[in-house]
Design a protein around this motif. Structure first.
Motif, mmCIF file in Angstrom:
data_model
loop_
_atom_site.group_PDB
_atom_site.id
_atom_site.type_symbol
_atom_site.label_atom_id
_atom_site.label_comp_id
_atom_site.label_asym_id
_atom_site.label_seq_id
_atom_site.Cartn_x
_atom_site.Cartn_y
_atom_site.Cartn_z
ATOM 1 N N THR A 142 0.649 16.543 5.862
ATOM 2 C CA THR A 142 -0.812 16.554 5.823
ATOM 3 C C THR A 142 -1.336 15.888 4.551
ATOM 4 N N GLU A 143 -0.746 16.230 3.409
ATOM 5 C CA GLU A 143 -1.154 15.596 2.147
ATOM 6 C C GLU A 143 -0.887 14.095 2.187
ATOM 7 N N LEU A 144 0.258 13.719 2.749
ATOM 8 C CA LEU A 144 0.589 12.305 2.861
ATOM 9 C C LEU A 144 -0.459 11.575 3.699
ATOM 10 N N TRP A 145 -0.830 12.151 4.834
ATOM 11 C CA TRP A 145 -1.798 11.510 5.729
ATOM 12 C C TRP A 145 -3.159 11.360 5.048
ATOM 13 N N GLU A 146 -3.605 12.403 4.369
ATOM 14 C CA GLU A 146 -4.904 12.335 3.690
ATOM 15 C C GLU A 146 -4.900 11.241 2.622
ATOM 16 N N GLN A 147 -3.777 11.110 1.897
ATOM 17 C CA GLN A 147 -3.680 10.087 0.871
ATOM 18 C C GLN A 147 -3.657 8.688 1.494
ATOM 19 N N LEU A 148 -2.935 8.549 2.607
ATOM 20 C CA LEU A 148 -2.865 7.274 3.300
ATOM 21 C C LEU A 148 -4.242 6.822 3.777
ATOM 22 N N VAL A 149 -4.986 7.740 4.381
ATOM 23 C CA VAL A 149 -6.307 7.393 4.906
ATOM 24 C C VAL A 149 -7.216 6.915 3.777
ATOM 25 N N ARG A 150 -7.191 7.627 2.639
ATOM 26 C CA ARG A 150 -8.038 7.234 1.508
ATOM 27 C C ARG A 150 -7.677 5.828 1.015
ATOM 28 N N ILE A 158 5.896 5.640 8.052
ATOM 29 C CA ILE A 158 5.434 7.029 8.134
ATOM 30 C C ILE A 158 6.626 7.950 8.383
ATOM 31 N N SER A 159 7.495 7.543 9.310
ATOM 32 C CA SER A 159 8.672 8.345 9.636
ATOM 33 C C SER A 159 9.567 8.526 8.413
ATOM 34 N N LEU A 160 9.769 7.455 7.642
ATOM 35 C CA LEU A 160 10.607 7.539 6.442
ATOM 36 C C LEU A 160 9.992 8.466 5.403
ATOM 37 N N PHE A 161 8.683 8.383 5.231
ATOM 38 C CA PHE A 161 8.004 9.250 4.278
ATOM 39 C C PHE A 161 8.129 10.715 4.693
ATOM 40 N N MET A 162 7.973 10.980 5.995
ATOM 41 C CA MET A 162 8.088 12.355 6.473
ATOM 42 C C MET A 162 9.486 12.900 6.213
ATOM 43 N N ALA A 163 10.496 12.073 6.444
ATOM 44 C CA ALA A 163 11.868 12.507 6.211
ATOM 45 C C ALA A 163 12.079 12.831 4.731
ATOM 46 N N ARG A 164 11.480 12.019 3.848
ATOM 47 C CA ARG A 164 11.610 12.249 2.413
ATOM 48 C C ARG A 164 10.945 13.567 2.012
ATOM 49 N N ILE A 165 9.742 13.794 2.533
ATOM 50 C CA ILE A 165 9.027 15.039 2.249
ATOM 51 C C ILE A 165 9.833 16.222 2.750
ATOM 52 N N ARG A 166 10.385 16.068 3.954
ATOM 53 C CA ARG A 166 11.153 17.146 4.562
ATOM 54 C C ARG A 166 12.378 17.481 3.716
ATOM 55 N N LEU A 167 13.074 16.442 3.262
ATOM 56 C CA LEU A 167 14.273 16.655 2.454
ATOM 57 C C LEU A 167 13.916 17.372 1.163
ATOM 58 N N SER A 168 12.850 16.931 0.501
ATOM 59 C CA SER A 168 12.426 17.551 -0.749
ATOM 60 C C SER A 168 12.064 19.015 -0.542
ATOM 61 N N THR A 169 11.331 19.278 0.542
ATOM 62 C CA THR A 169 10.933 20.653 0.847
ATOM 63 C C THR A 169 12.142 21.519 1.137
ATOM 64 N N ASN A 170 13.104 20.977 1.906
ATOM 65 C CA ASN A 170 14.280 21.758 2.270
ATOM 66 C C ASN A 170 15.181 22.047 1.080
ATOM 67 N N LEU A 210 0.828 -1.205 0.000
ATOM 68 C CA LEU A 210 0.000 0.000 0.000
ATOM 69 C C LEU A 210 0.863 1.256 0.000
ATOM 70 N N PHE A 211 1.921 1.241 0.783
ATOM 71 C CA PHE A 211 2.814 2.395 0.790
ATOM 72 C C PHE A 211 3.482 2.562 -0.570
ATOM 73 N N GLY A 212 3.739 1.445 -1.244
ATOM 74 C CA GLY A 212 4.345 1.511 -2.568
ATOM 75 C C GLY A 212 3.449 2.159 -3.600
ATOM 76 N N SER A 213 2.146 2.216 -3.333
ATOM 77 C CA SER A 213 1.211 2.828 -4.278
ATOM 78 C C SER A 213 0.963 4.300 -3.987
ATOM 79 N N ILE A 214 1.633 4.814 -2.957
ATOM 80 C CA ILE A 214 1.443 6.220 -2.592
ATOM 81 C C ILE A 214 2.153 7.131 -3.589
ATOM 82 N N ASN A 215 1.493 8.221 -3.953
ATOM 83 C CA ASN A 215 2.101 9.236 -4.811
ATOM 84 C C ASN A 215 3.140 10.011 -4.006
ATOM 85 N N LEU A 216 4.402 9.876 -4.383
ATOM 86 C CA LEU A 216 5.472 10.509 -3.612
ATOM 87 C C LEU A 216 5.609 12.002 -3.884
ATOM 88 N N ARG A 217 4.794 12.535 -4.761
ATOM 89 C CA ARG A 217 4.921 13.949 -5.103
ATOM 90 C C ARG A 217 4.128 14.837 -4.152
#
Length: 298
Positions: free
Chosen positions: A27-35, A124-136, A15-22
């Protein structure tokens, strides 16, 4: 998904593999995960009645004051409060995270459930780190790495934005060149000198927060404020003498910061570049004439 009713760690990975990494935020990650998880029946298969994620991001270059984030999913039915499980993990910027889950009423989580929930928190922690790195990486184009203030490009971007929106008129640009900062570095060390710059940056952010505006470090010991003219007297009063205490081993060193200050005030027809030139030229005059008072160009 598995044919059995029990969800496996491999199912969660898929399921995590099907998540849109963009996604650009947690918050966007969480909303996508819940759906996706709800649609795939993850919560019902695990008999999860409620799941919560708490994230604490420590202050750093891009989040000087840090922040807390909280996300929750509730199936809407009764839960087994006594059966809650909690998992802590390291979050981004040295912060902490916590995943908490409650089974539906009448159910107790199994060892297999614990494994899945543990994986859920870690991923979840790994995804957050990835988002953080991209944002930074994106922010680093416009942010000074030492202080977290805008850099020259960021200040220009914000100034041009105000100009394009017709909001430059009535703003003041304060150009600051700290006096003899090389001497301060020699006295307390460059490492502690960097800490002084970070503390000074926080002071500039405090000034900006009084109304609105932009604080920037233009490199070295040069700083910039873009603030409403109505805040100018207050800002100059604060900046007239800045005292910063630095702890060095077993002693406290007081650093008195003073700056050559030039101010440009935006007229009705001025461009941002013209106001910047006013402020920069005024600061240079203050330096040349050793003026203790700011030089203001209308």
């Amino acid at each position: 998904m598995s044919d059995s009713k029990t969800l496996t760690y491999r199912d969660v990975i898929k399921l995590f593999g099907s998540i849109n990494l963009r996604v650009s935020s947690v918050t966007e990650l969480w909303e996508q995960l819940v759906r996706k998880f709800d649609g795939a029946g993850l919560f019902s298969q695990m008999n999860v009645g409620r799941i919560e994620i708490e994230v604490t991001i420590e202050s750093g270059v891009f989040d000087m004051d840090g922040n807390d984030e909280f996300y929750t999913y509730d199936c809407g039915g009764p839960v087994n409060e006594a059966g809650a499980v909690h998992q802590n993990y390291t979050s981004v910027n040295g912060g902490v995270g916590r995943v908490s889950a409650w089974p539906v009423e009448g159910y107790t989580f199994t060892d297999d459930d614990f494994e899945v929930l543990d994986g859920f928190g870690n991923i979840i922690s790994l995804f957050m780190a990835r988002i953080r790195l991209s944002t930074n990486v994106e922010k680093s184009k416009y942010v000074d790495m030492l202080t977290g203030l805008y850099n020259t490009a960021g200040a220009r971007m914000e100034g041009k934005k105000s100009e394009a929106m017709g909001k430059l008129y009535g703003m003041a640009v304060i150009f600051m060149n700290l006096r003899d900062f090389s001497g301060i570095n020699k006295r307390i060390s460059m490492k502690q000198g960097d800490e002084v710059l970070r503390r000074f940056a926080k002071l500039l952010n405090t000034i900006v927060s009084m109304d609105r505006g932009v604080a920037a470090r233009l490199g070295g010991d040069k700083f910039l404020l873009i603030i409403p003219k109505t805040l100018l007297d207050t800002a100059l009063s604060i900046l007239s003498v800045v005292q910063i205490d630095i702890q060095i081993l077993d002693r406290t060193e007081q650093v008195d910061l003073r700056a050559w200050i030039g101010v440009g005030v935006a007229g009705e027809t001025d461009t941002f570049d013209e106001v910047m030139d006013k402020a920069s030229s005024s600061c240079e005059k203050a330096h040349v004439f050793h003026s203790d008072e700011p030089i203001i160009a209308e």
